[in-house]
Design an enzyme around this catalytic site. Structure first.
Site, PDB file in Angstrom:
ATOM      1  N   ASP A   1      -6.197  -3.937  -2.096  1.00 25.96           N
ATOM      2  CA  ASP A   1      -4.942  -3.377  -1.184  1.00 25.96           C
ATOM      3  C   ASP A   1      -4.349  -4.788  -0.588  1.00 25.96           C
ATOM      4  O   ASP A   1      -4.614  -5.604  -0.232  1.00 25.96           O
ATOM      5  CB  ASP A   1      -5.701  -2.585  -0.041  1.00 25.96           C
TER       6      ASP A   1
ATOM      7  N   SER B   1       0.765  -1.269  -0.011  1.00 29.60           N
ATOM      8  CA  SER B   1      -0.036  -0.140  -0.010  1.00 29.60           C
ATOM      9  C   SER B   1       0.771   1.486  -0.111  1.00 29.60           C
ATOM     10  O   SER B   1       1.693   1.483  -0.792  1.00 29.60           O
ATOM     11  CB  SER B   1      -1.104   0.069   1.122  1.00 29.60           C
TER      12      SER B   1
END
Length: 316
Positions: A181, A51
């Protein structure tokens, strides 16, 4: 011609996810870079990120210095986090990623890289890597980053659904894969990096040095919209996402300590309890984000001696 490596150590840098709280990570990294006197890609053989950590890791692997990365964060991250709705957030992230990374692919890297994302359909991790030496089997068909751009890989790793849209990518093999993610499978990517170091790259545990950096842990913010019910629902969703990522982070680190207890590792991610430090991954107050960066620098100081030993290039 590459210079001969001054020692046999394999140095690994791992960067957690955490949205805007990546400013804390940058505070730590700025001190490390100043200490070693060179850019981070010149000292670390492998950089893994999830991320926000994937953004930073990719920029490090492309040779950027930490001040350049901080400038990018300062000028763009608060604006992205201000957007309401997943479509606007995702579009802002895409615009920035394409501006920063362009059409660069994983054969442009200056050091080893791993970017962690998760497959929506099959519920498995997908890790984008630059070097066939990092392959765990199927090395003959290895394509750096599965053939996609660094921009797309970073966007995928940052797609914190449902606050961002999921990311569709097309690999060099023509496969279309929907991603979200990487924090859902490894918000702390250290275990994946160690698997590469110890298994794919065949480094002995005593020769591996790991620096694992989180984003800090903070009190939950208490704010109010004109519509309190709407804010309460939003806050609960953010809290649930952050709790999920934090549980993942802590469990991965606990497993790392059990499975790789013989690997020398520094873990930097302090807990801060002062109410004025309350924040979350969507923070867009630049003053508070600058405070997080300062906290990162203070956390570095607690580990400075060990980090200096880990990152020295003198013969061991």
């Amino acid at each position: 011609m590459e210079e001969e490596k001054p020692d046999k150590l394999l140095r690994v840098l791992c960067l957690d996810g955490g949205g805007a709280k990546g400013f804390y990570t940058l505070g730590v990294l700025r001190e490390i870079e100043a200490m070693i006197g060179c850019r981070l890609h010149e000292r670390f053989d492998l950089v893994f990120g999830t991320s926000t950590g994937a953004i930073i890791a990719a920029l490090i692997a492309l040779g950027k210095d930490v001040d350049e990365i901080h400038d990018l964060y300062r000028d763009n991250v608060p604006e992205i986090m201000k957007h309401k709705g997943k479509a606007k957030k995702s579009e802002a992230l895409k615009t920035l990623a394409e501006k920063v990374f362009g059409e660069l692919k994983f054969d442009s890297l200056k050091t080893g890289l791993g970017i962690v994302a998760a497959k929506w359909q099959s519920e498995r991790p997908m890790i984008f890597k630059g070097d066939p030496g990092q392959a765990h089997g199927r090395a003959a068909t290895f394509v750096p980053g599965f053939g996609i751009t660094i921009s797309d890989a970073v966007q995928a790793s940052c797609s914190a659904y449902p606050f961002f849209e999921r990311k569709m990518v097309t690999t060099s093999a023509g496969d279309q894969i929907e991603l979200l993610d990487g924090g859902y499978c490894a918000n702390n990517p250290t275990l994946y990096a160690l698997a590469d170091a110890a298994s794919a790259l065949n480094a002995s545990p005593e020769d591996i040095r790991v620096v694992s950096i989180g984003v800090g842990v903070y009190p939950e913010p208490k704010r109010s919209f004109l519509n309190p019910a709407r804010w309460a629902k939003h806050l609960l969703s953010v809290q649930l996402l952050q709790k999920t990522l934090e549980i993942n982070t802590q469990s991965m680190d606990q497993l790392r300590q059990i499975l790789f207890k013989n690997v020398h590792t520094v873990r930097i991610s302090d807990t801060f309890e002062r109410p004025e430090l309350a924040t979350d991954m969507f923070e867009h107050d630049l003053d508070k984000l600058n405070t997080l960066r300062q906290l990162g620098a203070e956390s570095f100081a607690q580990h400075e001696d060990t980090l200096s030993e880990f990152l020295s290039v003198e013969s061991s």
